[in-house]
Design a protein around this motif. Structure first.
Motif, PDB file in Angstrom:
ATOM      1  N   ASP A 196      19.535  16.032  97.116  1.00 22.00           N
ATOM      2  CA  ASP A 196      19.731  15.463  98.441  1.00 22.00           C
ATOM      3  C   ASP A 196      18.450  15.681  99.250  1.00 22.00           C
ATOM      4  N   VAL A 197      17.795  14.595  99.591  1.00 20.34           N
ATOM      5  CA  VAL A 197      16.536  14.670 100.341  1.00 20.34           C
ATOM      6  C   VAL A 197      16.718  15.464 101.630  1.00 20.34           C
ATOM      7  N   VAL A 219      10.219   5.806 100.516  1.00 21.38           N
ATOM      8  CA  VAL A 219      10.135   4.342 100.494  1.00 21.38           C
ATOM      9  C   VAL A 219      11.550   3.776 100.426  1.00 21.38           C
ATOM     10  N   GLY A 234      14.366   9.559  97.097  1.00 22.31           N
ATOM     11  CA  GLY A 234      15.236   8.387  97.212  1.00 22.31           C
ATOM     12  C   GLY A 234      14.655   7.270  96.366  1.00 22.31           C
ATOM     13  N   TYR A 285      21.630  -1.593  96.135  1.00 20.39           N
ATOM     14  CA  TYR A 285      20.226  -2.028  96.193  1.00 20.39           C
ATOM     15  C   TYR A 285      19.831  -2.682  94.864  1.00 20.39           C
ATOM     16  N   ASN A 314      10.093  -4.968  99.653  1.00 25.53           N
ATOM     17  CA  ASN A 314       9.983  -3.505  99.683  1.00 25.53           C
ATOM     18  C   ASN A 314       9.452  -2.973  98.353  1.00 25.53           C
ATOM     19  N   ARG A 315       9.908  -3.543  97.248  1.00 27.14           N
ATOM     20  CA  ARG A 315       9.392  -3.133  95.927  1.00 27.14           C
ATOM     21  C   ARG A 315       7.907  -3.481  95.821  1.00 27.14           C
ATOM     22  N   ALA A 325      22.193   3.236  95.917  1.00 27.08           N
ATOM     23  CA  ALA A 325      21.288   2.907  94.811  1.00 27.08           C
ATOM     24  C   ALA A 325      21.790   1.689  94.041  1.00 27.08           C
ATOM     25  N   ASP A 333      16.781  11.576  93.543  1.00 25.23           N
ATOM     26  CA  ASP A 333      17.772  10.679  94.137  1.00 25.23           C
ATOM     27  C   ASP A 333      19.132  11.359  94.130  1.00 25.23           C
ATOM     28  N   ILE A 334      19.960  10.980  95.080  1.00 26.34           N
ATOM     29  CA  ILE A 334      21.283  11.592  95.218  1.00 26.34           C
ATOM     30  C   ILE A 334      22.296  10.938  94.269  1.00 26.34           C
TER      31      ILE A 334
HETATM   32  N1  SAM Z   1      12.693   4.005  96.835  1.00 24.46           N
HETATM   33  C1  SAM Z   1      13.277   2.874  96.158  1.00 24.46           C
HETATM   34  C2  SAM Z   1      12.674   1.608  96.682  1.00 24.46           C
HETATM   35  O1  SAM Z   1      12.121   1.622  97.792  1.00 24.46           O
HETATM   36  O2  SAM Z   1      12.750   0.590  96.010  1.00 24.46           O
HETATM   37  C3  SAM Z   1      14.781   2.848  96.317  1.00 24.46           C
HETATM   38  C4  SAM Z   1      15.249   2.586  97.720  1.00 24.46           C
HETATM   39  S1  SAM Z   1      17.023   2.494  97.870  1.00 24.46           S
HETATM   40  C5  SAM Z   1      17.173   1.359  99.181  1.00 24.46           C
HETATM   41  C6  SAM Z   1      17.398   4.050  98.650  1.00 24.46           C
HETATM   42  C7  SAM Z   1      17.642   5.163  97.673  1.00 24.46           C
HETATM   43  O3  SAM Z   1      17.765   6.378  98.415  1.00 24.46           O
HETATM   44  C8  SAM Z   1      18.932   5.013  96.885  1.00 24.46           C
HETATM   45  O4  SAM Z   1      18.661   5.114  95.516  1.00 24.46           O
HETATM   46  C9  SAM Z   1      19.807   6.157  97.361  1.00 24.46           C
HETATM   47  O5  SAM Z   1      20.652   6.691  96.354  1.00 24.46           O
HETATM   48  C10 SAM Z   1      18.775   7.149  97.828  1.00 24.46           C
HETATM   49  N2  SAM Z   1      19.265   8.092  98.843  1.00 24.46           N
HETATM   50  C11 SAM Z   1      19.912   7.822 100.000  1.00 24.46           C
HETATM   51  N3  SAM Z   1      20.185   8.954 100.675  1.00 24.46           N
HETATM   52  C12 SAM Z   1      19.692   9.968  99.916  1.00 24.46           C
HETATM   53  C13 SAM Z   1      19.651  11.376 100.086  1.00 24.46           C
HETATM   54  N4  SAM Z   1      20.168  11.973 101.168  1.00 24.46           N
HETATM   55  N5  SAM Z   1      19.069  12.108  99.120  1.00 24.46           N
HETATM   56  C14 SAM Z   1      18.530  11.514  98.015  1.00 24.46           C
HETATM   57  N6  SAM Z   1      18.537  10.193  97.807  1.00 24.46           N
HETATM   58  C15 SAM Z   1      19.105   9.415  98.746  1.00 24.46           C
END
Ligand code: SAM
Length: 264
Positions: free
Chosen positions: A127-128, A155, A76, A18, A52-53, A15, A102-103
């Motif tokens: 955790d997703v 996303v 996430g 990113y 992506n945003r 996170a 989010d994790i």
């Molecule tokens: N969804 C937003 C976007 O597209 O702009 C953020 C994308 S960012 C690249 C990925 C996010 O997924 C991060 O904030 C990360 O902490 C979260 N993430 C990764 N693995 C995860 C998991 N197993 N459970 C929950 N969140 C997770």
């Protein structure tokens, strides 16, 4: 940013790295160092994060405006940035409900501030990969009504699910949805370009997970849902606000793909 005692600032997180890519303020030196390293190796990486945003905004706007979706489970979700899901959805429909999952513990730090100002939004750390726990979380259960159509968003998230768990995880979220619901995915893609696999490798090496998927593998995660036009495509080509020449994509426009589908 200022230190929070519960956060390990010495080790990058997905996170925060990113956030660093997007030029945000919620990151530490280790996150910025990783983002810089990746930018040097992957042409267009920063632009790809911005893209992506942008597709997130277009997708949520489409869902709220064109399909009447008013419940969003944003898995996430990342750290708050310029245009977040609840802002886009609630601009179309002030009653729309959004749950961010989010994790990263830093997301909950922001969540506390967000909760104070927005009754239609919840934030939870989870955790997703554990759908049962996510769906049973107090922020989700009872706040979103899965007997009605809802949106599940993965996303910028699918590529953090390793191939051995992704099928079961995504299916569990699809299964809980009512007919008319939508699944919205963007992911690092593998169309054979070396920089796509290289980005997956750098991500895996530094952030534990990172998997580039072929367009067919991304499409597979929609199960029997019906793809919304134009199907799974490079993010810039997914319902663009202004026409894009598909033959002339910049390097940053060839790292990720987007797709959305409706549960019959
Ligand atoms: N969804 C937003 C976007 O597209 O702009 C953020 C994308 S960012 C690249 C990925 C996010 O997924 C991060 O904030 C990360 O902490 C979260 N993430 C990764 N693995 C995860 C998991 N197993 N459970 C929950 N969140 C997770």
């Amino acid at each position: 940013m200022t230190d929070h005692p519960e956060l390990d600032s010495g080790k990058p997180t997905i996170a925060r790295a990113y956030d660093a890519l997007l030029g945000g303020k919620d990151d530490f030196a280790a996150d910025r160092a990783l983002a810089d390293h990746a930018i040097q190796h992957i042409p267009g990486l920063r632009e790809s994060a911005v893209e992506n945003r942008r597709v997130l905004v277009r997708g949520v706007r489409y869902l709220a405006r064109e399909t009447g979706m008013d419940q969003f489970l944003d898995l996430g979700s990342g750290l708050p940035t310029m245009e977040n899901t609840h802002q886009v959805a609630q601009r179309e429909n002030p009653d729309a409900r959004v749950v961010y999952v989010d994790i990263d513990p830093l997301v909950s730090v922001h969540g506390r501030a967000l909760l104070a100002e927005n009754g239609g939004t919840r934030v939870t750390v989870g955790d997703v990969r554990d759908p049962a726990a996510v769906l049973a979380a107090p922020a989700v259960d009872g706040f979103l009504d899965f007997s009605r159509p809802a949106v599940v968003m993965l996303v910028g998230m699918l590529h953090y699910l390793s191939p051995d768990v992704a099928d079961g995880v995504v299916a569990a979220y699809r299964d809980v949805l009512a007919p008319g619901s939508h699944l919205f995915i963007t992911s690092l893609v593998d169309t054979g370009l070396p920089q796509q696999r290289e980005l997956a490798r750098i991500t895996r090496e530094n952030l534990e997970e990172g998997w580039a998927r072929t367009p067919a593998e991304i499409e597979h995660h929609f199960g029997d849902f019906e793809l919304v036009e134009p199907g799974v495509t490079y993010t810039a080509l997914w319902r663009p606000d202004t026409p894009i020449d598909p033959e002339n994509l910049a390097p940053g426009e060839q790292l990720g793909m987007a797709g959305m589908a409706r549960k019959p």
